[in-house]
Design an enzyme around this catalytic site. Sequence first.
Site, PDB file in Angstrom:
ATOM      1  N   HIS A  65       2.173   0.288  -5.204  1.00 26.60           N
ATOM      2  CA  HIS A  65       1.614   1.565  -5.653  1.00 26.60           C
ATOM      3  C   HIS A  65       0.392   1.356  -6.544  1.00 26.60           C
ATOM      4  O   HIS A  65      -0.562   2.137  -6.495  1.00 26.60           O
ATOM      5  CB  HIS A  65       2.680   2.365  -6.402  1.00 26.60           C
ATOM      6  CG  HIS A  65       3.693   3.001  -5.505  1.00 26.60           C
ATOM      7  ND1 HIS A  65       4.412   4.130  -5.853  1.00 26.60           N
ATOM      8  CD2 HIS A  65       4.105   2.675  -4.254  1.00 26.60           C
ATOM      9  CE1 HIS A  65       5.226   4.456  -4.859  1.00 26.60           C
ATOM     10  NE2 HIS A  65       5.059   3.587  -3.881  1.00 26.60           N
ATOM     11  N   ASP A  66       0.421   0.312  -7.361  1.00 24.27           N
ATOM     12  CA  ASP A  66      -0.724   0.042  -8.230  1.00 24.27           C
ATOM     13  C   ASP A  66      -1.959  -0.310  -7.415  1.00 24.27           C
ATOM     14  O   ASP A  66      -3.051   0.225  -7.643  1.00 24.27           O
ATOM     15  CB  ASP A  66      -0.382  -1.097  -9.193  1.00 24.27           C
ATOM     16  CG  ASP A  66      -1.510  -1.389 -10.172  1.00 24.27           C
ATOM     17  OD1 ASP A  66      -2.033  -0.429 -10.774  1.00 24.27           O
ATOM     18  OD2 ASP A  66      -1.871  -2.561 -10.334  1.00 24.27           O
ATOM     19  N   ASP A  73      -5.115  -3.044 -10.629  1.00 32.10           N
ATOM     20  CA  ASP A  73      -5.712  -3.071 -11.974  1.00 32.10           C
ATOM     21  C   ASP A  73      -4.753  -2.637 -13.072  1.00 32.10           C
ATOM     22  O   ASP A  73      -5.170  -2.389 -14.204  1.00 32.10           O
ATOM     23  CB  ASP A  73      -6.972  -2.192 -12.017  1.00 32.10           C
ATOM     24  CG  ASP A  73      -6.667  -0.703 -11.861  1.00 32.10           C
ATOM     25  OD1 ASP A  73      -5.518  -0.355 -11.490  1.00 32.10           O
ATOM     26  OD2 ASP A  73      -7.576   0.118 -12.104  1.00 32.10           O
ATOM     27  N   SER A  75      -3.313   0.123 -13.503  1.00 34.79           N
ATOM     28  CA  SER A  75      -3.471   1.515 -13.944  1.00 34.79           C
ATOM     29  C   SER A  75      -2.183   2.318 -13.817  1.00 34.79           C
ATOM     30  O   SER A  75      -2.023   3.348 -14.477  1.00 34.79           O
ATOM     31  CB  SER A  75      -4.605   2.197 -13.180  1.00 34.79           C
ATOM     32  OG  SER A  75      -4.426   2.085 -11.775  1.00 34.79           O
ATOM     33  N   PRO A 162       0.851   5.658   0.272  1.00 32.77           N
ATOM     34  CA  PRO A 162       1.468   6.069   1.540  1.00 32.77           C
ATOM     35  C   PRO A 162       2.835   6.709   1.299  1.00 32.77           C
ATOM     36  O   PRO A 162       3.697   6.106   0.648  1.00 32.77           O
ATOM     37  CB  PRO A 162       1.602   4.746   2.308  1.00 32.77           C
ATOM     38  CG  PRO A 162       0.514   3.877   1.746  1.00 32.77           C
ATOM     39  CD  PRO A 162       0.468   4.231   0.286  1.00 32.77           C
ATOM     40  N   ASP A 245      18.498  -1.134   3.314  1.00 31.81           N
ATOM     41  CA  ASP A 245      19.004  -2.118   4.278  1.00 31.81           C
ATOM     42  C   ASP A 245      20.481  -2.317   3.950  1.00 31.81           C
ATOM     43  O   ASP A 245      20.846  -3.242   3.227  1.00 31.81           O
ATOM     44  CB  ASP A 245      18.224  -3.427   4.133  1.00 31.81           C
ATOM     45  CG  ASP A 245      18.574  -4.452   5.195  1.00 31.81           C
ATOM     46  OD1 ASP A 245      19.545  -4.224   5.937  1.00 31.81           O
ATOM     47  OD2 ASP A 245      17.882  -5.479   5.271  1.00 31.81           O
ATOM     48  N   SER A 248      22.739  -5.503   2.469  1.00 29.97           N
ATOM     49  CA  SER A 248      21.949  -6.667   2.020  1.00 29.97           C
ATOM     50  C   SER A 248      20.725  -6.225   1.230  1.00 29.97           C
ATOM     51  O   SER A 248      19.630  -6.736   1.420  1.00 29.97           O
ATOM     52  CB  SER A 248      21.526  -7.523   3.213  1.00 29.97           C
ATOM     53  OG  SER A 248      20.652  -6.812   4.071  1.00 29.97           O
TER      54      SER A 248
END
Length: 326
Positions: A65-66, A73, A75, A162, A245, A248
């Site tokens: 995500h960063d 960076d 943020s 995304p 998953d 596991s």
Amino acid sequence: MTRFGLALLMILVIQGLVTFSEAQLKMGFYDQTCPYAEKIVQDVVNQHINNAPSLAAGLIRMHFHDCFVRGCDGSILINATSSNQQVEKLAPPNLTVRGFDFIDKVKSALESKCPGIVSCADIITLATRDSIVAIGGPTWNVPTGRRDGRISNFAEAMNNIPPPFGNFTTLITLFGNQGLDVKDLVLLSGAHTIGVSHCSSFSNRLFNFTGVGDQDPSLDSEYADNLKSRRCLSIADNTTKVEMDPGSRNTFDLSYYRLVLKRRGLFESDAALTMNPAALAQVKRFAGGSEQEFFAEFSNSMEKMGRIGVKTGSDGEIRRTCAFVN
């Protein structure tokens, strides 16, 4: 051009090349300024991972995500202040991101030895790699030298991360914007082999896929019925967590791809990988391939992602506290 002018030009070119070189990421960036930096990060990870193996999933999500918002960076770590109340951290995709306190612990350990040297952006990147290795996953090169960004923007997080409900067109567009391709999309989605998700990230697939109380036909019906009867009992459930998953969630392996082929990936974004011929071919290759091959290719994509939009040289800063700009 005079001989003097040519000589001056050469000097300027050389200076420019040196500046460019110094501004790049490199392996062992802290070898002179903080020789034990990477060892310190690794030690803190190893001290915590046995009691909290889920940390690996939290950190790789944070890193992802960063990097997708203004580059890698740091943020995502910035807290809201009176002058900026709309930071990345408060955007819906980041409300369930975990690991902020852990990054602060690593930063404190580094600041006690090498104050003002190691960036929060590098800490995220290194800690992510080390946590995946600690649970038996792949390793990869982490060239360092990232600097921390000073800007954190809510809207940019909403527009660039995304979403779990994204279709293939949305996903490949957002990945393409970051210089990543179909293969990277499939490989990085493989991180869904570890961790959990809140029901709210996929409950529309169970209860109201097209707005008329229906179920997503691309989700295996038996699996969907099991989720509805035992885990996510209503579309309003935003607290229950489900393994991405099953069985596991702390093991980094190939089973995610086999689940996707069985139509048992939790997210619409998982199912989207089967809707494009090139992506589907990659999913099938990994589902039936060797773990060693997957690890090697996953590592390449992680290193590639870790270079997105990095700030180096004199750009950005080295935050004293990861949650606040200096």
